[in-house]
Design an enzyme around this catalytic site. Structure first.
Site, short mmCIF file in Angstrom:
data_model
loop_
_atom_site.label_atom_id
_atom_site.label_comp_id
_atom_site.label_asym_id
_atom_site.label_seq_id
_atom_site.Cartn_x
_atom_site.Cartn_y
_atom_site.Cartn_z
N CYS A 52 4.10 -4.45 10.12
CA CYS A 52 4.76 -4.96 8.92
C CYS A 52 6.26 -4.95 9.16
O CYS A 52 6.73 -4.54 10.22
CB CYS A 52 4.39 -4.11 7.70
SG CYS A 52 4.98 -2.40 7.81
N ASP A 75 -2.52 -7.53 -4.78
CA ASP A 75 -1.31 -6.74 -5.04
C ASP A 75 -1.54 -5.98 -6.34
O ASP A 75 -1.61 -6.58 -7.41
CB ASP A 75 -0.10 -7.66 -5.15
CG ASP A 75 1.23 -6.90 -5.15
OD1 ASP A 75 1.25 -5.74 -5.62
OD2 ASP A 75 2.23 -7.46 -4.68
N ARG A 84 0.42 -3.62 -7.68
CA ARG A 84 1.61 -2.91 -8.13
C ARG A 84 1.99 -3.28 -9.58
O ARG A 84 1.87 -4.42 -9.99
CB ARG A 84 2.78 -3.22 -7.20
CG ARG A 84 2.62 -2.60 -5.83
CD ARG A 84 3.72 -3.01 -4.88
NE ARG A 84 3.64 -4.42 -4.52
CZ ARG A 84 4.41 -5.00 -3.60
NH1 ARG A 84 5.32 -4.27 -2.97
NH2 ARG A 84 4.27 -6.29 -3.32
#
Length: 212
Positions: free
Chosen positions: A74, A134, A136
């Site tokens: 990443c 995702d 979050r």
């Protein structure tokens, strides 16, 4: 800001930050009581946010593999290093959020890595595990910013969802400032997936051929 539960400062402590390439800066670390998700998020005060017309802020999701161990799968570690220096120059805050693997956790992230080794991209691997692309939520980040007295900010991010969530929570984001793109032979597929899966602007630069 919109009506979200109030948080309070727990501790402020000065910490000298030193990176492997020799860069160093003095920072203030701020911890909180009353964050909505109960996690130990951290604000890193850099430079002089009070003197900045509009402070520069990054929401950086924890990445043990990239931030600590230097994983090349990443671009998290290089983005963290870049953000600290840029925010220190401008004055602002880095919010270090305990959201490993875009909110799925460390073990699940490593499970997804194993599936990626079999050919899936990062979002396909999450789906195969029954996990969100995702997961979050930035309510705690909005609480932290309110507690720190940040009324408007420039957001250091390539991810439009971060700005959209903050605005939906009542946080005035004046501008979204792009970060660098740290492409390697190990993370090209990851960066491509960030664009095709989420319209992430670093992936757009990669696909457009503007970076090596």
């Amino acid at each position: 800001m919109s009506e979200i539960p109030a948080a309070t400062v727990r501790t402020r402590v000065g910490v000298p930050l030193r990176f492997g390439d020799g860069y160093g800066v003095d920072a203030e670390l701020v911890t909180f009581h009353g964050l909505a998700d109960g996690l130990e998020h951290l604000a890193v005060r850099l430079g002089d946010p009070d003197a900045a017309a509009v402070p520069l802020v990054r929401l950086h999701s924890e990445c043990l593999t990239g931030d600590v161990f230097g994983s090349a799968r990443c671009d998290c570690g290089p983005q963290l290093r870049e953000a600290v220096e840029r925010i220190a120059r401008a004055g602002g805050y880095l919010l270090y959020l305990r959201q490993e693997g875009r909110g799925i956790g460390l073990y699940n992230k490593l499970d997804a890595y194993a599936l990626q080794d079999g050919g899936l991209d990062t979002y396909e691997a999450n789906a195969a595990l029954g996990l969100p692309e995702d997961g979050r939520d930035y309510t705690a980040a909005a609480q932290m910013l309110a507690t720190l007295g940040v009324r408007e900010l420039d957001l250091l991010s390539n991810n439009p969802d971060k700005a959209a969530q903050l605005r939906a929570l009542g946080v005035p984001v004046r501008d979204r400032v792009p970060t660098g793109v740290f492409a390697t032979g190990h993370n090209l597929r990851y960066l491509r997936a960030k664009f095709t899966g989420t319209e992430h602007s670093s992936g757009h630069d990669l696909l457009a051929g503007r970076i090596a």
